[in-house]
Design a protein around this motif. Structure first.
Motif, PDB file in Angstrom:
ATOM      1  N   TRP A 155       0.850  -1.179   0.000  1.00  0.00           N
ATOM      2  CA  TRP A 155       0.000   0.000   0.000  1.00  0.00           C
ATOM      3  C   TRP A 155       0.882   1.223   0.000  1.00  0.00           C
ATOM      4  O   TRP A 155       1.809   1.340   0.803  1.00  0.00           O
ATOM      5  CB  TRP A 155      -0.874  -0.040   1.251  1.00  0.00           C
ATOM      6  N   GLY A 198      -0.151   4.389   0.493  1.00  0.00           N
ATOM      7  CA  GLY A 198      -0.561   5.420   1.430  1.00  0.00           C
ATOM      8  C   GLY A 198      -0.975   6.670   0.695  1.00  0.00           C
ATOM      9  O   GLY A 198      -0.752   6.802  -0.504  1.00  0.00           O
ATOM     10  N   GLU A 199      -1.598   7.564   1.409  1.00  0.00           N
ATOM     11  CA  GLU A 199      -2.054   8.816   0.820  1.00  0.00           C
ATOM     12  C   GLU A 199      -1.787   9.947   1.785  1.00  0.00           C
ATOM     13  O   GLU A 199      -1.789   9.756   2.996  1.00  0.00           O
ATOM     14  CB  GLU A 199      -3.558   8.742   0.541  1.00  0.00           C
ATOM     15  N   LEU A 200      -1.575  11.119   1.227  1.00  0.00           N
ATOM     16  CA  LEU A 200      -1.403  12.308   2.047  1.00  0.00           C
ATOM     17  C   LEU A 200      -2.696  13.105   2.014  1.00  0.00           C
ATOM     18  O   LEU A 200      -3.354  13.189   0.978  1.00  0.00           O
ATOM     19  CB  LEU A 200      -0.266  13.172   1.506  1.00  0.00           C
ATOM     20  N   SER A 201      -3.025  13.715   3.123  1.00  0.00           N
ATOM     21  CA  SER A 201      -4.197  14.587   3.163  1.00  0.00           C
ATOM     22  C   SER A 201      -3.863  15.896   2.460  1.00  0.00           C
ATOM     23  O   SER A 201      -2.681  16.214   2.220  1.00  0.00           O
ATOM     24  CB  SER A 201      -4.601  14.860   4.613  1.00  0.00           C
ATOM     25  N   ARG A 235      -0.170  17.737   2.159  1.00  0.00           N
ATOM     26  CA  ARG A 235       0.415  18.191   0.886  1.00  0.00           C
ATOM     27  C   ARG A 235       0.716  19.686   0.925  1.00  0.00           C
ATOM     28  O   ARG A 235       1.787  20.117   0.496  1.00  0.00           O
ATOM     29  CB  ARG A 235      -0.518  17.849  -0.272  1.00  0.00           C
ATOM     30  N   VAL A 243       3.097   5.436   4.001  1.00  0.00           N
ATOM     31  CA  VAL A 243       2.906   6.888   4.005  1.00  0.00           C
ATOM     32  C   VAL A 243       4.242   7.589   3.754  1.00  0.00           C
ATOM     33  O   VAL A 243       4.288   8.620   3.087  1.00  0.00           O
ATOM     34  CB  VAL A 243       2.253   7.358   5.318  1.00  0.00           C
ATOM     35  N   ALA A 252       4.658   7.634   0.093  1.00  0.00           N
ATOM     36  CA  ALA A 252       3.776   8.646  -0.509  1.00  0.00           C
ATOM     37  C   ALA A 252       4.355  10.041  -0.298  1.00  0.00           C
ATOM     38  O   ALA A 252       4.321  10.887  -1.198  1.00  0.00           O
ATOM     39  CB  ALA A 252       2.383   8.544   0.090  1.00  0.00           C
ATOM     40  N   THR A 253       4.913  10.286   0.881  1.00  0.00           N
ATOM     41  CA  THR A 253       5.530  11.577   1.180  1.00  0.00           C
ATOM     42  C   THR A 253       6.753  11.792   0.296  1.00  0.00           C
ATOM     43  O   THR A 253       6.942  12.868  -0.275  1.00  0.00           O
ATOM     44  CB  THR A 253       5.917  11.648   2.674  1.00  0.00           C
ATOM     45  N   HIS A 281       5.606  12.599  -3.245  1.00  0.00           N
ATOM     46  CA  HIS A 281       5.075  13.966  -3.340  1.00  0.00           C
ATOM     47  C   HIS A 281       6.222  14.982  -3.328  1.00  0.00           C
ATOM     48  O   HIS A 281       6.217  15.933  -4.112  1.00  0.00           O
ATOM     49  CB  HIS A 281       4.095  14.247  -2.194  1.00  0.00           C
TER      50      HIS A 281
END
Length: 69
Positions: free
Chosen positions: A9, A11-14, A18, A39, A42-43, A46
């Motif tokens: 997975w 993960g996602e950032l809110s 972001r 996460v 994901a970070t 980004h």
């Protein structure tokens, strides 16, 4: 550029997370501690997509020991 963890997975950032990473350098955090490696990936992604160098511009730490991390 680092890929997502294999079969894992991402993960996602809110939106708030972001936006914090996109602040001007004087206002941006210098480090991010993520609750898991997904996460953290994901970070990292980004940051790379927005021209931040890791660890030169920002440090990222993840927890849970994904082998690829």
């Amino acid at each position: 550029v680092m890929d997502a963890p294999p079969g894992g997975w991402l993960g996602e950032l809110s939106g708030e997370e972001r936006r914090a990473l996109e602040l001007p350098m004087a206002e941006r955090p210098t480090a991010v501690v993520c609750w898991n490696d997904g996460v953290a990936y994901a970070t990292l992604r980004h940051c790379q997509e927005n021209g931040l160098r890791v660890p030169e511009d920002i440090a990222i730490v993840g927890f849970n020991g994904l082998p690829s991390a």
